[in-house]
Design a protein around this motif. Structure first.
Motif, PDB file in Angstrom:
ATOM      1  N   ILE A   6       0.829  -1.199   0.000  1.00  0.00           N
ATOM      2  CA  ILE A   6       0.000   0.000   0.000  1.00  0.00           C
ATOM      3  C   ILE A   6       0.866   1.252   0.000  1.00  0.00           C
ATOM      4  O   ILE A   6       0.649   2.190  -0.777  1.00  0.00           O
ATOM      5  N   ILE A   7       1.924   1.238   0.877  1.00  0.00           N
ATOM      6  CA  ILE A   7       2.724   2.453   1.015  1.00  0.00           C
ATOM      7  C   ILE A   7       3.518   2.732  -0.257  1.00  0.00           C
ATOM      8  O   ILE A   7       3.630   3.884  -0.689  1.00  0.00           O
ATOM      9  N   SER A   8       4.023   1.678  -0.906  1.00  0.00           N
ATOM     10  CA  SER A   8       4.864   1.921  -2.082  1.00  0.00           C
ATOM     11  C   SER A   8       4.045   2.523  -3.228  1.00  0.00           C
ATOM     12  O   SER A   8       4.594   3.161  -4.107  1.00  0.00           O
ATOM     13  N   LYS A   9       2.751   2.319  -3.229  1.00  0.00           N
ATOM     14  CA  LYS A   9       1.922   2.870  -4.327  1.00  0.00           C
ATOM     15  C   LYS A   9       0.877   3.808  -3.756  1.00  0.00           C
ATOM     16  O   LYS A   9      -0.255   3.837  -4.231  1.00  0.00           O
ATOM     17  N   TYR A  10       1.256   4.592  -2.712  1.00  0.00           N
ATOM     18  CA  TYR A  10       0.203   5.300  -1.991  1.00  0.00           C
ATOM     19  C   TYR A  10      -0.535   6.312  -2.850  1.00  0.00           C
ATOM     20  O   TYR A  10      -1.715   6.565  -2.645  1.00  0.00           O
ATOM     21  N   ASN A  11       0.144   6.874  -3.870  1.00  0.00           N
ATOM     22  CA  ASN A  11      -0.556   7.869  -4.690  1.00  0.00           C
ATOM     23  C   ASN A  11      -1.716   7.252  -5.452  1.00  0.00           C
ATOM     24  O   ASN A  11      -2.783   7.843  -5.590  1.00  0.00           O
ATOM     25  N   TRP A  13      -3.437   4.565  -4.459  1.00  0.00           N
ATOM     26  CA  TRP A  13      -4.502   4.287  -3.479  1.00  0.00           C
ATOM     27  C   TRP A  13      -5.317   5.546  -3.206  1.00  0.00           C
ATOM     28  O   TRP A  13      -6.551   5.491  -3.191  1.00  0.00           O
ATOM     29  N   LEU A  14      -4.569   6.657  -3.017  1.00  0.00           N
ATOM     30  CA  LEU A  14      -5.274   7.906  -2.711  1.00  0.00           C
ATOM     31  C   LEU A  14      -6.232   8.306  -3.825  1.00  0.00           C
ATOM     32  O   LEU A  14      -7.391   8.630  -3.580  1.00  0.00           O
TER      33      LEU A  14
END
Lengths: 135, 497
Positions: A6-11, A13-14
């Protein structure tokens, strides 16, 4: 593991979350203005997506050409500058989204003048009763 | 001068649209000749470009002299040259028609309507001429926004129908934009021809798959393909006559054009036929669309609304032709577009003329219309024959090729569905013709004096002439379909069909 993903692709997800908020507003809200705002959020999510894909981390520049115009100017290596193209594209997309909102608001004013409400259920009721009486 | 025609064809309607608000306040009567003149000029450019493409092959124009993968490329081949002629043709007929029609329906908004009309033509031409995916999005929104404005000018209920169209249309355009973004992050290019060469190595990437799906869904929303069609009937029904006579023939067809571009020019045909077998799903959707559209059309009591559902059915024919993914299917989808533009502009303009004379378009009120408006109804009948597929109209040849395509693909169920839909077409058009030709109005028993003689009361010549031109174009494109297939469609058939 999942958190890293999730964190590595957070943009991404947002933007997906924002987009779904917009979609929810368009589907579930009965007030036409809220639908319109939902539509606006939907478009904004895509604009954020485009803006975020131009980002690079580390020691990168904004300008593509260093030095003044003329003989000293030099195009720097592609890895060393932020990609400006998605941002430029989004300037156009923002204009499109503002124009759409403007047209939709103008249409909403016309709807309000005719039905004196912006609630979809009420409008449908008024429309049906008018059709029955033949006004 | 000739080499700048691809830019001028966009610049002329755009500039004319910007100048209209300056001309309108001076003298409102100038708007009408201004509209006809600028669209006529654009039409001449479109015909010149088509002649150039037929004689010497596709044209590539670099906007602002930036070389293609970086700059915006305007690329004109046989397919979009044909579409530009159709767009300017239908736009020109609509602009002639708009004089008396706007004067009656929108007397106070003449300047605004003229501006939006020109912007709409500019946007539609831009969608087909450009070879840049983001540029397509921009022109798509120019065309849609001016379309929203024009549709909302109609009857008092029009703004509500238009609002729904705005929401759906914007979701469609946003999905398309998102798909373009996915293609851009995987390849770094926005140029259609460049992407065609870059993509094959990435065909098994899920990003590319998602991009293709998003773009197709976006376009399907814009072209009102069956499960996504709900916005269309109301929006087109409530619109002013001259507007629905241009919007109905053009918008869904431009969507069909984009679908062809995405499925067969952006991706190679094998991507959607073998790697992601979407074409079989799409052909079933198309079959349902053309049956449901026709069934809904039969259920309508109002002529104009019936035609709106007929638009949805015709989208099914176009998509079926595309999804068959063979030579005859591809040919039929383009022939259906030609047929649709000619027929729908003829029928919608004729319906507008009926509304102009009678005041509404309820089928019960159409008695004696063949005697009251003989020329309009003659054109309407030619259009109806073309929708049904009577030879020598263009509709016959498009359906014939579609049947050949189904036979070549071995889809016998589709052939059955096509024949059923033809029968449904016969039912809903002959219902109108029956009332207009054979029925008498309900007798009024309390009446003592004799009924007045039925007199010919045709609409003004400026409205009648476009209807008749559109009707004759149906027959001309039908008789000339061999030439169209040989010169404009065969060179465009994708490799591998």
């Amino acid at each position: 593991m999942i958190l890293d993903f999730i964190i590595s692709k957070y943009n991404f997800w947002l933007y997906v979350i924002i987009m779904m908020i917009g979609l929810y507003a368009m589907l579930a809200k009965r007030n036409l203005v809220k639908k319109l705002i939902g539509m606006n959020i939907f478009q904004t999510a895509i604009i954020l997506f485009y803006v975020s894909i131009g980002v690079k981390k580390g020691n990168v520049n904004v300008p593509i050409i260093v030095g003044s115009h003329g003989h000293e100017s030099q195009i720097i290596h592609a890895a060393d500058y932020l990609n400006p193209l998605p941002h430029v594209l989004m300037l156009t997309a923002i204009v499109v989204s503002i124009a759409t909102t403007g047209v939709a608001l103008a249409v909403l004013i016309q709807i309000y003048r005719r039905y004196h409400t912006l609630d979809e259920d009420e409008i449908i009721q008024i429309k049906q009763s008018r059709q029955e009486t033949g006004v | 001068m000739t080499q700048h025609f691809p830019a001028l064809i966009i610049v002329i309607p755009l500039l004319a649209a910007i100048l209209t608000p300056l001309i309108g306040p001076l003298n409102r009567r100038l708007c009408y000749p201004w509209l006809v003149l600028s669209i006529g000029l654009t039409g001449c450019l479109a015909i010149a470009l088509m002649a150039q493409v037929i004689m010497s092959g596709p044209i590539s124009y670099n906007m602002g002299n930036w070389a293609p993968p970086w700059g915006i490329e305007y690329r004109i081949d046989q397919l979009n040259a044909l579409l530009m002629v159709l767009i300017t043709g239908a736009g020109f007929l609509g602009s002639i028609y708009s004089g008396p029609s706007f004067a009656k329906e929108l007397p106070d908004q003449l300047t605004t309507a003229t501006t939006l009309y020109l912007l709409m033509i500019c946007g539609l031409l831009g969608i087909v001429i450009t070879g840049d995916l983001f540029n397509i999005f921009v022109f798509l929104e120019i065309a849609s926004l001016s379309g929203y404005g024009l549709l909302a000018c109609g009857s008092p209920d029009a703004p509500l129908a238009t609002f729904r169209y705005i929401i759906m249309g914007t979701i469609g355009a946003s999905c398309y934009l998102l798909g373009v973004g996915y293609l851009y992050i995987s390849t770094g290019s926005l140029n259609l021809a460049d992407l065609h060469n870059l993509l094959p190595g990435l065909y098994h990437s899920r990003v590319i798959l998602t991009a293709g799906a998003l773009m197709l869904i976006g376009i399907s929303l814009k072209m009102a393909l069956f499960p996504l069609h709900a916005w269309l009937p109301e929006a087109y029904y409530e619109a002013p006559s001259a507007v629905s006579g241009v919007v109905a023939p053009l918008y869904t067809k431009v969507g069909g054009y984009l679908m062809i571009r995405i499925m067969y020019n952006l991706f190679e045909p094998r991507f959607f036929t073998e790697i992601v077998p979407l074409t079989s799903l799409l052909s079933w959707v198309a079959i349902i669309a053309l049956l449901i559209g026709s069934i809904y059309a039969i259920a309508q009591k109002d002529l104009k609304k019936m035609l709106c559902y007929s638009v949805i059915a015709q989208v099914g024919y176009i998509v079926l032709g595309i999804a068959l993914a063979n030579r005859a299917g591809f040919t039929s989808s383009i022939l259906t577009m030609i047929n649709e533009v000619c027929t729908k502009s003829c029928i919608f303009l004729a319906t507008g003329a009926i509304i102009y004379r009678i005041g509404n378009s309820r089928i019960d009120n159409l008695q004696h219309l063949f005697r009251r408006m003989p020329y309009t109804m003659l054109a309407f009948t030619i259009g109806a024959f073309s929708m049904i597929g009577v030879p020598p109209t263009c509709g016959f040849f498009s359906k014939l090729y579609l049947l050949f395509g189904c036979i070549a693909g071995g889809h016998w169920t589709f052939i059955a569905a096509l024949l059923i839909s033809t029968i449904l077409n016969v039912i809903y058009f002959f219902r109108v013709i029956k009332v207009a030709c054979f029925e008498d109005p309900k007798p009024d028993y309390g009446r003592t004096e004799a009924y007045p003689e039925i007199e010919v009361e045709e609409v003004p010549a400026a409205m009648l002439i476009p209807i008749l031109i559109a009707a004759s174009s149906i027959v001309i494109t039908g008789l000339g379909s061999h030439w169209i297939v040989a010169n404009l469609i065969n060179p465009m058939i994708p490799v591998g069909f």
